[in-house]
Design an enzyme around this catalytic site. Structure first.
Site, PDB file in Angstrom:
ATOM      1  N   ALA A  24       1.250  -1.025   0.210  1.00 42.05           N
ATOM      2  CA  ALA A  24       0.205   0.000   0.040  1.00 42.05           C
ATOM      3  C   ALA A  24       0.607   1.402   0.328  1.00 42.05           C
ATOM      4  O   ALA A  24       0.270   2.379  -0.475  1.00 42.05           O
ATOM      5  CB  ALA A  24      -0.590  -0.031   1.178  1.00 42.05           C
ATOM      6  N   ARG A  36      -6.196  -0.840   5.527  1.00 46.61           N
ATOM      7  CA  ARG A  36      -5.721  -1.415   6.369  1.00 46.61           C
ATOM      8  C   ARG A  36      -5.927   0.196   7.844  1.00 46.61           C
ATOM      9  O   ARG A  36      -5.993  -0.135   9.277  1.00 46.61           O
ATOM     10  CB  ARG A  36      -4.883  -2.889   7.064  1.00 46.61           C
ATOM     11  CG  ARG A  36      -5.638  -3.799   6.159  1.00 46.61           C
ATOM     12  CD  ARG A  36      -3.989  -5.094   6.123  1.00 46.61           C
ATOM     13  NE  ARG A  36      -4.226  -6.045   5.111  1.00 46.61           N
ATOM     14  CZ  ARG A  36      -4.709  -6.071   4.571  1.00 46.61           C
ATOM     15  NH1 ARG A  36      -4.248  -5.233   3.559  1.00 46.61           N
ATOM     16  NH2 ARG A  36      -5.043  -7.143   3.417  1.00 46.61           N
ATOM     17  N   GLN A 101       0.846  -5.920  -4.179  1.00 47.55           N
ATOM     18  CA  GLN A 101      -1.254  -6.723  -3.362  1.00 47.55           C
ATOM     19  C   GLN A 101      -1.799  -5.474  -3.312  1.00 47.55           C
ATOM     20  O   GLN A 101      -3.030  -5.108  -3.298  1.00 47.55           O
ATOM     21  CB  GLN A 101      -0.313  -6.571  -2.373  1.00 47.55           C
ATOM     22  CG  GLN A 101       0.488  -7.668  -1.423  1.00 47.55           C
ATOM     23  CD  GLN A 101       1.017  -7.206  -0.118  1.00 47.55           C
ATOM     24  OE1 GLN A 101       1.547  -6.003   0.129  1.00 47.55           O
ATOM     25  NE2 GLN A 101       0.537  -8.108   1.167  1.00 47.55           N
ATOM     26  N   ILE A 103      -4.433  -2.864  -5.663  1.00 45.68           N
ATOM     27  CA  ILE A 103      -6.058  -3.332  -6.808  1.00 45.68           C
ATOM     28  C   ILE A 103      -6.133  -2.493  -7.933  1.00 45.68           C
ATOM     29  O   ILE A 103      -6.949  -1.868  -8.502  1.00 45.68           O
ATOM     30  CB  ILE A 103      -6.539  -3.662  -6.111  1.00 45.68           C
ATOM     31  CG1 ILE A 103      -7.109  -2.810  -4.882  1.00 45.68           C
ATOM     32  CG2 ILE A 103      -6.370  -4.938  -5.056  1.00 45.68           C
ATOM     33  CD1 ILE A 103      -9.142  -3.137  -4.318  1.00 45.68           C
ATOM     34  N   HIS A 121      -4.029  -9.672  -5.416  1.00 47.25           N
ATOM     35  CA  HIS A 121      -5.120  -9.546  -4.451  1.00 47.25           C
ATOM     36  C   HIS A 121      -6.161  -9.156  -5.744  1.00 47.25           C
ATOM     37  O   HIS A 121      -6.944  -8.043  -5.375  1.00 47.25           O
ATOM     38  CB  HIS A 121      -5.143  -8.888  -3.671  1.00 47.25           C
ATOM     39  CG  HIS A 121      -3.909  -9.168  -2.843  1.00 47.25           C
ATOM     40  ND1 HIS A 121      -3.799  -8.074  -1.626  1.00 47.25           N
ATOM     41  CD2 HIS A 121      -4.053 -10.574  -2.401  1.00 47.25           C
ATOM     42  CE1 HIS A 121      -2.836  -8.915  -0.380  1.00 47.25           C
ATOM     43  NE2 HIS A 121      -2.784  -9.949  -0.770  1.00 47.25           N
ATOM     44  N   CYS A 132     -17.357 -17.831 -16.075  1.00 44.46           N
ATOM     45  CA  CYS A 132     -16.855 -17.657 -17.154  1.00 44.46           C
ATOM     46  C   CYS A 132     -15.916 -16.835 -17.124  1.00 44.46           C
ATOM     47  O   CYS A 132     -15.224 -17.122 -18.323  1.00 44.46           O
ATOM     48  CB  CYS A 132     -18.011 -18.199 -18.736  1.00 44.46           C
ATOM     49  SG  CYS A 132     -18.416 -16.159 -18.521  1.00 44.46           S
ATOM     50  N   ASN A 220      10.192   0.959   4.034  1.00 45.51           N
ATOM     51  CA  ASN A 220       9.106   1.018   4.808  1.00 45.51           C
ATOM     52  C   ASN A 220       8.982   1.413   5.620  1.00 45.51           C
ATOM     53  O   ASN A 220       9.755   2.107   6.111  1.00 45.51           O
ATOM     54  CB  ASN A 220       8.497  -0.346   4.868  1.00 45.51           C
ATOM     55  CG  ASN A 220       6.772  -0.190   5.686  1.00 45.51           C
ATOM     56  OD1 ASN A 220       5.965  -0.479   4.169  1.00 45.51           O
ATOM     57  ND2 ASN A 220       6.302  -0.400   6.602  1.00 45.51           N
TER      58      ASN A 220
END
Length: 256
Positions: A24, A36, A101, A103, A121, A132, A220
């Protein structure tokens, strides 16, 4: 930190095949809230379990309503500094794959080709039929709901249409997991960027890389549970660290 950035630049320069793993933190610098963290999307829009999504039309409508709120909040986001440096590393032939991770589809928007991106994810920029696999645009799903006041169904097989993301309780995508494992075991440098490394099985990939004797770098803002395993840990703003590293490597090498 200057010494750490020098070391990171040297590690990247000497890598034969690097893999980037993003969380993130790559997207928060683009104005996209962390799902989160306090104040994130999941504190405002409680996640709906996959089995509950399947169980009733009412629950699916609620899931879509919440998703539209999220989609509308992030749809105008554009790639940030970290995305651009990562894309530069890919086009320089240093990075082979980006495992993410996230989206938000911003790695593709930054110029990394789809075949080099592994979305663990899923992807929130479109929807697909759970039966389908037919692809649908988010605008189509919204129009279907507004027209009929019921969740969208596939026009090909009448299956349930859902955002192309992985929900709580939904199985991880087998093909993407296999691709991520193969890329990880092929890497000699693994860059874990902007991830707390708390969500498994995604967070197992840095461990796999290290067990296969790749060098592991973690960048990080906050400490992670895998810091002790890493060859280099840099605590700081990701975009600043990567931009400074790109400067060390030289703009002629990293076109970002």
């Amino acid at each position: 930190m200057e010494d750490d950035i020098d070391e990171l630049a040297q590690m990247i320069q000497s890598a034969g095949r690097a893999v980037v793993f993003t969380g993130a933190g790559v997207s928060t610098e683009c104005g996209i809230p962390d799902f989160r963290s306090p104040g994130g999307f999941w504190t405002r829009y409680k996640p709906i379990e996959f089995d509950d999504f399947l169980a009733s039309e009412e629950t699916r409508l609620e899931a879509w309503r919440r998703y539209f709120n999220i989609y509308d909040a992030v749809a105008q986001a554009v790639p940030g500094p970290s995305h651009k440096v990562i894309a530069g590393l890919y086009h320089a032939g240093i990075v082979s794959h980006v495992i993410t991770q996230n989206i938000d589809d911003l790695h593709r928007a930054s110029g990394v080709p789809e075949e080099a991106i592994i979305e663990l994810h899923g992807n929130g920029s479109y929807a697909k039929c759970l039966s389908c696999g037919e692809r649908y645009e988010i605008a189509w799903a919204r129009a279907q709901i507004e027209a009929g006041r019921r969740p969208p169904y596939c026009s090909t097989c009448a299956g349930i249409v859902k955002t192309a993301t992985i929900s709580f309780g939904q199985a991880m995508p087998e093909a993407e997991m296999a691709r991520a494992r193969a890329a990880t075991f092929d890497a000699d440098l693994f860059l874990a960027l902007g991830s707390s490394l708390q969500v498994f099985p995604a967070a197992s990939f840095p461990v796999m890389a290290k067990s296969n004797r790749a060098r592991l770098v973690i960048i990080n803002r906050e400490p992670t549970g895998l810091d002790a395993l890493a060859d280099l840990v840099i605590a700081g703003e990701l975009g600043d660290v990567l931009s400074a590293t790109a400067e060390r490597l030289g703009r002629q090498q990293i076109a970002c």
